[in-house]
Enzyme design. Sequence first.
Site, PDB file in Angstrom:
ATOM      1  CG  ASN A  38      -2.172   0.775   1.042  1.00  0.00           C
ATOM      2  OD1 ASN A  38      -2.439   1.282  -0.046  1.00  0.00           O
ATOM      3  ND2 ASN A  38      -2.973   0.874   2.098  1.00  0.00           N
ATOM      4  CG  HIS A 123     -11.549  -3.847  10.267  1.00  0.00           C
ATOM      5  ND1 HIS A 123     -10.688  -2.924   9.726  1.00  0.00           N
ATOM      6  CD2 HIS A 123     -10.812  -4.951  10.493  1.00  0.00           C
ATOM      7  CE1 HIS A 123      -9.478  -3.457   9.641  1.00  0.00           C
ATOM      8  NE2 HIS A 123      -9.526  -4.690  10.098  1.00  0.00           N
ATOM      9  NE  ARG A 148      -9.403  -2.882  13.383  1.00  0.00           N
ATOM     10  CZ  ARG A 148      -8.588  -2.150  12.617  1.00  0.00           C
ATOM     11  NH1 ARG A 148      -7.348  -2.541  12.390  1.00  0.00           N
ATOM     12  NH2 ARG A 148      -9.005  -1.033  12.045  1.00  0.00           N
ATOM     13  CE1 TYR A 160      -5.013   4.687  16.187  1.00  0.00           C
ATOM     14  CE2 TYR A 160      -5.743   2.559  15.370  1.00  0.00           C
ATOM     15  CZ  TYR A 160      -5.397   3.381  16.413  1.00  0.00           C
ATOM     16  OH  TYR A 160      -5.436   2.884  17.686  1.00  0.00           O
ATOM     17  CG  ASP A 210      -4.636  -1.982  14.758  1.00  0.00           C
ATOM     18  OD1 ASP A 210      -3.576  -1.815  15.388  1.00  0.00           O
ATOM     19  OD2 ASP A 210      -4.698  -2.106  13.518  1.00  0.00           O
ATOM     20  CG  HIS A 212      -2.515   1.586  13.181  1.00  0.00           C
ATOM     21  ND1 HIS A 212      -1.701   2.334  12.380  1.00  0.00           N
ATOM     22  CD2 HIS A 212      -3.144   0.725  12.354  1.00  0.00           C
ATOM     23  CE1 HIS A 212      -1.840   1.958  11.117  1.00  0.00           C
ATOM     24  NE2 HIS A 212      -2.706   0.960  11.077  1.00  0.00           N
ATOM     25  CD  GLU A 236      -3.772  -5.271  14.545  1.00  0.00           C
ATOM     26  OE1 GLU A 236      -4.902  -5.790  14.734  1.00  0.00           O
ATOM     27  OE2 GLU A 236      -3.428  -4.786  13.454  1.00  0.00           O
ATOM     28  CD  GLU A 262      -0.995  -3.734  10.590  1.00  0.00           C
ATOM     29  OE1 GLU A 262      -1.936  -4.371  11.071  1.00  0.00           O
ATOM     30  OE2 GLU A 262      -1.123  -2.632  10.048  1.00  0.00           O
ATOM     31  NE  ARG A 283      -2.229  -7.763  13.197  1.00  0.00           N
ATOM     32  CZ  ARG A 283      -3.117  -7.829  12.192  1.00  0.00           C
ATOM     33  NH1 ARG A 283      -3.819  -8.913  11.985  1.00  0.00           N
ATOM     34  NH2 ARG A 283      -3.284  -6.794  11.402  1.00  0.00           N
ATOM     35  CG  HIS A 312      -1.864  -7.022   7.814  1.00  0.00           C
ATOM     36  ND1 HIS A 312      -1.060  -6.263   6.997  1.00  0.00           N
ATOM     37  CD2 HIS A 312      -2.854  -6.213   8.255  1.00  0.00           C
ATOM     38  CE1 HIS A 312      -1.557  -5.021   6.935  1.00  0.00           C
ATOM     39  NE2 HIS A 312      -2.633  -4.969   7.695  1.00  0.00           N
ATOM     40  CG  ASP A 316      -3.727  -2.420   2.644  1.00  0.00           C
ATOM     41  OD1 ASP A 316      -4.462  -1.874   3.486  1.00  0.00           O
ATOM     42  OD2 ASP A 316      -2.699  -3.052   2.946  1.00  0.00           O
ATOM     43  CD  GLU A 339      -6.873  -7.076   9.348  1.00  0.00           C
ATOM     44  OE1 GLU A 339      -5.659  -7.310   9.149  1.00  0.00           O
ATOM     45  OE2 GLU A 339      -7.321  -5.937   9.560  1.00  0.00           O
ATOM     46  CD1 TRP A 402      -1.375   7.660  10.299  1.00  0.00           C
ATOM     47  CD2 TRP A 402      -1.195   5.638   9.372  1.00  0.00           C
ATOM     48  NE1 TRP A 402      -2.613   7.274   9.879  1.00  0.00           N
ATOM     49  CE2 TRP A 402      -2.539   6.030   9.310  1.00  0.00           C
ATOM     50  CE3 TRP A 402      -0.838   4.369   8.847  1.00  0.00           C
ATOM     51  CZ2 TRP A 402      -3.541   5.238   8.744  1.00  0.00           C
ATOM     52  CZ3 TRP A 402      -1.819   3.588   8.288  1.00  0.00           C
ATOM     53  CH2 TRP A 402      -3.160   4.027   8.231  1.00  0.00           C
TER      54      TRP A 402
HETATM   55  O1  KDG Z   1      -1.955  -0.286   4.559  1.00  0.00           O
HETATM   56  C1  KDG Z   1      -2.105  -0.121   5.938  1.00  0.00           C
HETATM   57  C2  KDG Z   1      -3.231  -1.000   6.443  1.00  0.00           C
HETATM   58  O2  KDG Z   1      -3.033  -2.307   6.006  1.00  0.00           O
HETATM   59  C3  KDG Z   1      -3.340  -0.978   7.951  1.00  0.00           C
HETATM   60  O3  KDG Z   1      -3.601   0.325   8.396  1.00  0.00           O
HETATM   61  C4  KDG Z   1      -4.463  -1.885   8.379  1.00  0.00           C
HETATM   62  O4  KDG Z   1      -3.727  -1.839  10.647  1.00  0.00           O
HETATM   63  C5  KDG Z   1      -4.316  -2.403   9.759  1.00  0.00           C
HETATM   64  C6  KDG Z   1      -4.917  -3.700  10.026  1.00  0.00           C
HETATM   65  O5  KDG Z   1      -4.797  -4.134  11.156  1.00  0.00           O
HETATM   66  O6  KDG Z   1      -5.499  -4.278   9.121  1.00  0.00           O
HETATM   67 MG    MG Z   2      -3.267  -3.243  12.246  1.00  0.00          MG
END
Ligand code: KDG
Ligand code: MG
Length: 402
Positions: A38, A123, A148, A160, A210, A212, A236, A262, A283, A312, A316, A339, A402
């Site tokens: 991505n 999600h 999630r 996010y 998550d 993140h 996560e 991930e 993951r 993961h 994407d 996921e 991020w």
């Molecule tokens: O490209 C980034 C995404 O795959 C990510 O933000 C998704 O954190 C994510 C997840 O747990 O699927």
């Molecule tokens: Mg994630």
Amino acid sequence: MDTIVEASVLVTCPARNFVTLKITTADGVVGWGDATLNGRELAVAAYLRDHVAPLLIGRDPARIEDMWNYLFRGVYWRRGPITMTAVAAVDMALWDIKGKVAGLPVYQLLGGAARDGVRVYTHASGADVPSLLEDVARAKERGFTAIRAQAAVPGVEGTYGVKHGAYYEPANAALPEEQAWDTPAYLRFAPTYLAKVREEFGFDFALLHDVHHRLTPQEAARFGRSVEDLDLFWMEDPTPADNQESFRLIRSHTTTPIATGEVLSSIWDVQHLVSEQLIDYIRLSVTHSGGISHLKKVFALAELYQVRSGSHGPSDISPIGQAAAVHLDMAIANFGIQEFMGYPDLVDEVFHGGPTYADGYLHVGEESGLGIEYDEQAAARFDYTARYLPVARRLDGSVHDW
Ligand code: KDG
Ligand code: MG
């Protein structure tokens, strides 16, 4: 001996960008591999087209392990998401070919079914708590047994993990959107909405969250402890895993299960996390970590330490990568969860077949290979569109993970 006669890289954008490797053999067998990374799609496409495809011509498609080592060790420069995604695409396409030649689905070649289906989590999210609760209700109606939950933090524009429409699509702009981040606000708010999800829906389903990569180890330890009563299936990416050692601090303070990986791409990136039992779920994805051959080894290492898989599977990663993941999930002993975000409808015009969803599980069919085909004619209708993931900045303007 059959040989590879053609390797082409195909880029398409049915609602989002996907990069696909097509390998054709002299016997006319076609294998498909996912090479989607991505926001960096064209870097992997160029790596494959300019540096890998010419090396494949004339080689034996049956020698998957040898090819993996040739592409990994043979280049001198190793690891990293671009390389590992490119190697993954070749590996996946060769497993697809091997299955098609054998007349068997790939999971059979990996040892056969170790389970009847692959449990998935989806999600649920919301711009506020009521809309998150509505989304959790929708996910439960669709039969998901693992969900999630993410809600936008008040005052944090563009948090996010929150969907806009039916799918979570963070790569949303031609240049990276800059989003604000406020850790204290998140730490105050997130435990309260996770508690509301439990209050409303009870404890008879798996609740995931998550983080993140947004917290320091100490903050993550505090967060994990504050949600222990909510019985999360996992938290996560509580902190970035660049320093694997930092998970020890989190681990020593909370029993909330930890998942990570991930953004990681090799067995060496997770070696200490796994062997020192600093996490519960690993993951890595098939698409971003060297393909089926490499991820199978990662999961075998994890099995020794009772760490389970939790691959993961965002939208994407293409349906080819998702199919490869589900074949592997079917065959390993220490599967945890997969996921599954699903895809916008347009994606079905390009990718045909793949695992089917029913009652909280994904099922691979009995088609030979990965069981998924790429429609080149349909794909040609959708041109690559530059899309970047956002960048996060703290309230003082400095860059955050991020
Ligand atoms: O490209 C980034 C995404 O795959 C990510 O933000 C998704 O954190 C994510 C997840 O747990 O699927
Ligand atoms: Mg994630």
